[in-house]
Design a protein around this motif. Sequence first.
Motif, PDB file in Angstrom:
ATOM      1  N   VAL A 113     -60.714   6.933 -24.951  1.00  0.00           N
ATOM      2  CA  VAL A 113     -59.319   6.679 -24.573  1.00  0.00           C
ATOM      3  C   VAL A 113     -58.388   7.041 -25.729  1.00  0.00           C
ATOM      4  CG1 VAL A 113     -57.630   4.889 -23.983  1.00  0.00           C
ATOM      5  CG2 VAL A 113     -59.853   4.928 -22.843  1.00  0.00           C
ATOM      6  N   TRP A 116     -58.275  10.996 -25.823  1.00  0.00           N
ATOM      7  CA  TRP A 116     -57.578  11.716 -24.759  1.00  0.00           C
ATOM      8  C   TRP A 116     -56.189  11.172 -24.463  1.00  0.00           C
ATOM      9  CZ3 TRP A 116     -63.060  11.756 -24.295  1.00  0.00           C
ATOM     10  CH2 TRP A 116     -63.601  13.047 -24.445  1.00  0.00           C
ATOM     11  N   LEU A 117     -55.975   9.881 -24.604  1.00  0.00           N
ATOM     12  CA  LEU A 117     -54.630   9.334 -24.409  1.00  0.00           C
ATOM     13  C   LEU A 117     -53.813   9.462 -25.692  1.00  0.00           C
ATOM     14  CD1 LEU A 117     -52.556   7.842 -22.651  1.00  0.00           C
ATOM     15  CD2 LEU A 117     -53.596   5.694 -23.398  1.00  0.00           C
ATOM     16  N   PHE A 143     -55.359  13.207 -18.929  1.00  0.00           N
ATOM     17  CA  PHE A 143     -55.021  12.047 -18.109  1.00  0.00           C
ATOM     18  C   PHE A 143     -56.208  11.657 -17.226  1.00  0.00           C
ATOM     19  CE2 PHE A 143     -53.154  10.084 -14.309  1.00  0.00           C
ATOM     20  CZ  PHE A 143     -52.510   9.009 -14.900  1.00  0.00           C
ATOM     21  N   ARG A 144     -56.873  12.644 -16.635  1.00  0.00           N
ATOM     22  CA  ARG A 144     -58.061  12.358 -15.812  1.00  0.00           C
ATOM     23  C   ARG A 144     -59.144  11.681 -16.645  1.00  0.00           C
ATOM     24  NH1 ARG A 144     -57.031  17.436 -13.746  1.00  0.00           N
ATOM     25  NH2 ARG A 144     -58.657  18.365 -15.042  1.00  0.00           N
ATOM     26  N   THR A 146     -58.733   9.943 -19.348  1.00  0.00           N
ATOM     27  CA  THR A 146     -58.258   8.614 -19.705  1.00  0.00           C
ATOM     28  C   THR A 146     -58.427   7.632 -18.549  1.00  0.00           C
ATOM     29  OG1 THR A 146     -56.662   9.562 -21.258  1.00  0.00           O
ATOM     30  CG2 THR A 146     -56.247   7.318 -20.513  1.00  0.00           C
ATOM     31  N   ILE A 147     -58.070   8.043 -17.345  1.00  0.00           N
ATOM     32  CA  ILE A 147     -58.174   7.147 -16.188  1.00  0.00           C
ATOM     33  C   ILE A 147     -59.622   6.755 -15.929  1.00  0.00           C
ATOM     34  CG2 ILE A 147     -57.851   7.006 -13.676  1.00  0.00           C
ATOM     35  CD1 ILE A 147     -55.295   6.601 -15.400  1.00  0.00           C
ATOM     36  N   VAL A 148     -60.530   7.713 -15.995  1.00  0.00           N
ATOM     37  CA  VAL A 148     -61.946   7.406 -15.781  1.00  0.00           C
ATOM     38  C   VAL A 148     -62.438   6.418 -16.839  1.00  0.00           C
ATOM     39  CG1 VAL A 148     -64.284   8.376 -15.840  1.00  0.00           C
ATOM     40  CG2 VAL A 148     -62.480   9.554 -14.573  1.00  0.00           C
ATOM     41  N   LEU A 150     -60.649   4.332 -18.737  1.00  0.00           N
ATOM     42  CA  LEU A 150     -60.011   3.021 -18.576  1.00  0.00           C
ATOM     43  C   LEU A 150     -60.580   2.251 -17.391  1.00  0.00           C
ATOM     44  CD1 LEU A 150     -56.260   3.811 -19.345  1.00  0.00           C
ATOM     45  CD2 LEU A 150     -57.819   2.387 -20.701  1.00  0.00           C
ATOM     46  N   ALA A 151     -60.840   2.957 -16.294  1.00  0.00           N
ATOM     47  CA  ALA A 151     -61.434   2.297 -15.127  1.00  0.00           C
ATOM     48  C   ALA A 151     -62.798   1.717 -15.488  1.00  0.00           C
ATOM     49  CB  ALA A 151     -61.554   3.288 -13.961  1.00  0.00           C
TER      50      ALA A 151
END
Length: 165
Positions: A113, A116-117, A143-144, A146-148, A150-151
């Motif tokens: 995170v 990439w973030l 962003f993709r 990061t979302i994966v 973070l999830a």
Amino acid sequence: MLLRLCKIAVLAAIALWIALVAFGNLSDYGSNWPFVQHVLAMDTIFPDANIRYRAIHSPLLQHAAYALIIAVEVSAALLCWLGTWQLWRTRRGTAAAFQRAKRIAVLGLSAGVLLWLGGFVAIGGEWFGMWMSSQWNGIASAFRFTIVLLAMLLWLGQRDDELEG
């Protein structure tokens, strides 16, 4: 047990994904090298942008930035693999032991995170104006990622029940 196994499997898939990204950058350094060069040089952002003073043109500094990116990718992958192993080893343990075993995985996911973030979206996107480039814009991919990550951090962070006897 099913949820524990699912968390382990998804974490392993993420570890594999990050490892493949790192391997790609190590084994084919030249493929993403132009991306790093152009983002740091800011040579494809809007021509009238007033932030061009932030550009880094030194090849040495550009290579150092790329090396840092790869080092964080390798670290995140290794931590996720170690976290997967720790979770696998404690899959039959108490809820508290399984929770403690998540620590290394949390470090690996957090490193991803931060890369990439923090690295791509914040520093690359905002500081170096990557969002202005139609050719060298990695914000959507970052962003993709990061979302994966973070999830998975959210799901992994949930407490697991004790196993039924």
